[in-house]
Each structure stands twice: as structure tokens, then as C-alpha cells.
Design a protein around this motif. Sequence first.
Motif: not given
Length: 119
Positions: A1-28
Motif C-alpha cells: 500500500m502506498s500514497f499516490k504521490f509516492e509514485k510521482l517521479i517529481i516527488w521521488q526526484k525532489a526527495m533525492d535532491f533534498g537529501e543531496e542539499i542536506n549533505i551539502l549544507s553540512v559542509g557550510f
Amino acid sequence: MSFKFEKLIIWQKAMDFGEEINILSVGFPKREMYNLSSQILRAADSVALNIPEGSIEQSNPEFNRFLGYSVRSLAEVVTCLYKAKRRSYIDDNTFDKLYNDAFNLMNLMISFKTKLKCQ
């Protein structure tokens, strides 16, 4: 079972992008903890967070509105990336990679938004 938005590629890519930014910000620098680090993290998280919020709505205009918030947040992340580059917190290669990721994600979101308007 899953929510409809979990199937959206834009949501999946936005989640990945957010994690990359999180890792990046640690170095600030520590002095940016409540400034640029906080701002870029909140904006990057907002990109992904607004997609499911809008998808819950039954009407396309509401979903379009929340997708608009996501696009604006992504533009904010790009501006933060420029700030980080100007302050020498990130190198050109890191900037270019994240800028391209943001550009591609923005195009996907705008295309999806346009498709919703046509329905």
C-alpha cells in the motif's frame, strides 16, 4: 500500500535532491547554521513537501497551486546555491551538478503542472 504521490517521479526526484542539499549544507561554515544552511534546507525540503500536500486535493487548480510553491522553493534553492558558490562554500563542479539537477527537476515539475492544466 502506498500514497499516490509516492509514485510521482517529481516527488521521488525532489526527495533525492533534498537529501543531496542536506549533505551539502553540512559542509557550510558553522556561522551559516541559522542563515544560509537553514534557508537552503528549508527551501529544499519545501520542494518535496508541497507535492504531496497538493496531491491530496481533488481539484487540479489546488494541485497546480502547490506545484507552484514547489517550483518557487526550487528557485530559492538555486539562489542559495549561487550564494554558497560566491562565498566559496562549494566548488564549481558541485554547483554545476546541483544546478543541473535543479534545472531538470524544475522542467519536470513545470511539464507536470502544464499537463494538469490540460486535464
